[in-house]
Design an enzyme around this catalytic site. Sequence first.
Site, PDB file in Angstrom:
ATOM      1  N   TYR A 109      -1.675  -0.519  10.174  1.00 53.90           N
ATOM      2  CA  TYR A 109      -1.943  -1.027   8.821  1.00 53.90           C
ATOM      3  C   TYR A 109      -0.682  -0.904   7.957  1.00 53.90           C
ATOM      4  O   TYR A 109      -0.234  -1.867   7.334  1.00 53.90           O
ATOM      5  CB  TYR A 109      -3.107  -0.244   8.196  1.00 53.90           C
ATOM      6  CG  TYR A 109      -3.321  -0.539   6.738  1.00 53.90           C
ATOM      7  CD1 TYR A 109      -3.698  -1.804   6.297  1.00 53.90           C
ATOM      8  CD2 TYR A 109      -3.156   0.470   5.776  1.00 53.90           C
ATOM      9  CE1 TYR A 109      -3.894  -2.066   4.950  1.00 53.90           C
ATOM     10  CE2 TYR A 109      -3.354   0.209   4.425  1.00 53.90           C
ATOM     11  CZ  TYR A 109      -3.719  -1.057   4.014  1.00 53.90           C
ATOM     12  OH  TYR A 109      -3.905  -1.326   2.677  1.00 53.90           O
ATOM     13  N   SER A 158       0.825  -1.209   0.000  1.00 59.93           N
ATOM     14  CA  SER A 158       0.000   0.000   0.000  1.00 59.93           C
ATOM     15  C   SER A 158       0.858   1.257   0.000  1.00 59.93           C
ATOM     16  O   SER A 158       1.972   1.264   0.551  1.00 59.93           O
ATOM     17  CB  SER A 158      -0.868  -0.018   1.262  1.00 59.93           C
ATOM     18  OG  SER A 158      -1.388   1.249   1.510  1.00 59.93           O
TER      19      SER A 158
END
Length: 292
Positions: A162, A137
């Site tokens: 995350y 990401s």
Amino acid sequence: MKKIVFITGVAGFIGSNLAKQLLKTEPRMIVVGLDNMNAYYNVRIKEARLAELEKYPNFTFIKGNLADKTLISQIFEEYKPQIVVNLGAQAGVRYSITNPDAYIESNMLGFYNILEACRHSYDNGAPGVQHLVYASSSSVYGTNKKVPYSTDDKVDNPVSLYAATKKSNELMAHAYAKLYNIPCTGLRFFTVYGPAGRPDMAYFGFTNKLLKGETIQIFNYGNCKRDFTYIDDIVEGIARVMKKPPEKKNGEDGLPIPPYALYNIGNNHSENLYLCGNEGLEHPANHQWCLP
Ligand SMILES: NC(=O)c1ccc[n+]([C@@H]2O[C@H](COP(=O)([O-])OP(=O)(O)OC[C@H]3O[C@@H](n4cnc5c(N)ncnc54)[C@H](O)[C@@H]3O)[C@@H](O)[C@H]2O)c1
């Protein structure tokens, strides 16, 4: 020759779109998909995406958890996938503050299980996995200021759990590529949008509120830039990358060089939230916007 592709997170936004595209355009591909159908967002959206995929005879769905090591090894033993695309994960930055366990389970343990299954796919001289592609990401860039982002930039300062799990995935994949010569490619995605996209993402939340005439809350005076990528472009990127595993070769010392690659998939144009909201009315006191 049939090619067997194993896609995790197949009922998810990106996974379902990738599976559909492959089933539509690659008649010799068999797609085996896994998803635990968790309720992070409305499960009916996931069910509707699956219903589309189930129209294709070359599609098999398995409902299960990436964190279930026995299940993952069984899938690899039974289907012997040549290509693995790991898109199953707990996504979202905000949710990692209230539900950190979900990130450790799906993104750390789940990804470790995939790596282990890839490693053992070569047992007893079997041809095994030809390419593992996995989602990382843009969140790994954290508060980096230098743009455009490059995969050569230092990304050692994650600002969410995350992001930390995604960066960890890249490190774990590198170690497995080196140790077991597994061709691995990591893809850093940048805010993917499109039809039947993820309702937890800001662009859906903003639209819903604006349609209802409600205000939206923005931070940092709307001074927030983001790169957006349309789902079809992401799917095309993954589909192209899948077919080109990094080459297996030896270095000058005769030892294998890890067949490992990492790419950003985005564009080079960021959108500023402030400019997007320029049509609205500003409420400087609470930094909220609404349409007139
Ligand atoms: N959409 C984006 O903008 C974006 C941006 C950067 C990275 N990513 C990454 O891309 C991947 C796909 O994202 P998405 O937008 O399609 O998200 P998504 O939430 O729509 O899809 C993920 C799917 O994985 C499944 N899943 C989660 N944990 C699981 C587990 N333990 N076992 C089995 N299935 C599990 C979920 O049920 C879901 O259907 C994720 O790894 C995400 O982190 C997405």
